[in-house]
Structure formats: structure tokens, C-alpha cells
Design a protein around this motif. Structure first.
Motif, short mmCIF file in Angstrom:
data_model
loop_
_atom_site.label_atom_id
_atom_site.label_comp_id
_atom_site.label_asym_id
_atom_site.label_seq_id
_atom_site.Cartn_x
_atom_site.Cartn_y
_atom_site.Cartn_z
N LEU A 1 0.66 -1.20 0.05
CA LEU A 1 0.03 0.03 0.10
C LEU A 1 0.87 1.15 0.14
CD1 LEU A 1 -2.68 -1.16 2.59
CD2 LEU A 1 -3.05 -0.63 0.34
N ILE A 2 0.46 2.18 -0.75
CA ILE A 2 1.19 3.48 -1.02
C ILE A 2 1.06 4.37 0.42
CG2 ILE A 2 1.22 6.00 -1.80
CD1 ILE A 2 0.45 4.39 -4.41
N GLY A 3 1.91 4.75 0.83
CA GLY A 3 2.20 5.61 2.34
C GLY A 3 1.69 7.00 1.94
N ASN A 4 1.21 7.61 2.78
CA ASN A 4 0.45 8.84 2.72
C ASN A 4 0.22 9.75 4.01
OD1 ASN A 4 -2.64 8.95 3.18
ND2 ASN A 4 -1.93 6.94 2.53
N THR A 5 0.17 10.79 3.89
CA THR A 5 0.26 11.92 4.88
C THR A 5 -0.91 11.62 5.93
OG1 THR A 5 -0.85 13.61 3.45
CG2 THR A 5 1.24 13.73 3.56
N MET A 6 -1.78 10.78 5.44
CA MET A 6 -2.91 10.54 6.54
C MET A 6 -2.49 9.42 7.35
SD MET A 6 -5.02 12.85 5.87
CE MET A 6 -6.49 12.47 6.49
N ASP A 7 -1.46 8.88 7.33
CA ASP A 7 -0.91 7.88 8.03
C ASP A 7 -0.38 8.59 9.30
OD1 ASP A 7 -1.54 5.26 6.68
OD2 ASP A 7 0.18 5.91 5.24
#
Length: 166
Positions: free
Chosen positions: A44-50
Motif C-alpha cells: 500500500l502507498i504511504g501517505n500523509t494521512m498515516d
């Protein structure tokens, strides 16, 4: 020096400047966008909502900012924001994609102290990689495989192993 804009995915190794051990990113904010994974189930692509504690072990060991006499309290991240994301793409959850140069701001440190050591992506050779290597190199690296036959067909078919007594 050019910045590394490689995209980060599940399994990327991160380190807190105030902790003692790395941890692996665990993407919890979305289940739709994948990278570097043919099956579409692991990366899964990491993003700023993690945000919060998006890591496998949920700790970076002990926290240098929280001494307890002869030791330190556990370094449990509390990510409140990411800096340095790839801003040209926004995912459906409103997050922007994290890159190798992205850094997380931890509530305990109050600054961007968590950074990526790896992206989580894994290199996989393709037929082109094999075609670009000389036959002599193939013979040295893979003495039991006839690469000439392999490259003329589907790489998964026609592999011939030559038995030799060593």
C-alpha cells in the motif's frame, strides 16, 4: 545532491532521531492504492494521512527525550503531520504520497524527527535486465542455466538445468 523522490509504501523502514531502533511503516489510512506489488495486496502507498502510530512494532525502542534516571521511556511515535510529501497527487482519502525524503513530526519531539531509511519497494528483474547482460556474464553468474534458451522464450518456460558433478 539531488533529492530522492522515490515513493514510500508499506514495509518502508523508518527511524526516529530520538529513538534507538528502526520500525517498518504500516499503512493504515487506505486500502486502495498499491505500488511495486503485482498481486496488489502487500505494498500500500504511504501517505500523509498515516498519522498516530503507523508502524509495525509501534516503537523506536527507547526515547532520548524521555529519560527516567538510568534509562529512557519507550519511544512510541505520535505522528501529527508529515513534511515533504509528493504534492502533485492527492489520494481519495485526502492524503498526499510520502517519498523517501518525507519526514514525520512527532508530538513528543515537536519537530520532524522521523525519516525513512528505505522506501519499502523491492527491485524485481525483468527480461530486459537479462538481455542487457553479456552471455559471458550469464555463464559466470548462472552456470547451470542456458540463458540463450531462456531469453528466446517466455522467461518462465524452457529453463534447462545442466547437471554437472562438482
Amino acid at each position: 545532491m539531488a533529492s530522492d523522490k522515490s515513493l514510500v509504501c508499506q514495509g518502508a523502514m523508518a527511524q526516529c532521531q530520538q529513538g534507538f531502533v528502526p520500525d517498518l511503516l504500516k499503512v493504515l489510512s487506505q486500502k486502495k492504492y498499491y505500488i511495486n506489488d503485482q498481486a496488489g495486496s502487500d505494498k500500500l502507498i504511504g501517505n500523509t494521512m498515516d498519522l498516530g502510530i503507523p508502524f509495525e512494532a509501534g516503537t523506536f525502542g527507547q526515547c532520548k527525550l524521555q529519560p527516567t534516571g538510568s534509562s529512557f521511556m519507550p519511544c512510541i511515535p505520535n505522528i501529527i503531520q508529515w513534511d515533504g510529501a509528493y504534492e502533485k497527487v492527492e489520494l481519495a482519502n485526502g492524503g498526499q504520497i510520502l517519498t523517501k525524503t518525507s519526514k514525520a513530526i512527532c508530538a513528543i519531539a515537536g519537530s520532524a524527527v522521523i525519516e525513512f531509511m528505505t522506501t519499502g519497494q523491492m527491485g524485481a528483474p525483468s527480461v530486459t535486465n537479462f538481455e542487457e547482460v553479456s552471455q559471458q556474464m550469464h555463464q559466470q553468474l548462472n552456470p547451470l542455466i542456458n540463458m540463450e534458451k531462456v531469453l528466446k522464450k517466455n522467461p518462465l518456460e524452457g529453463i534447462e538445468i545442466i547437471s554437472k558433478n562438482f
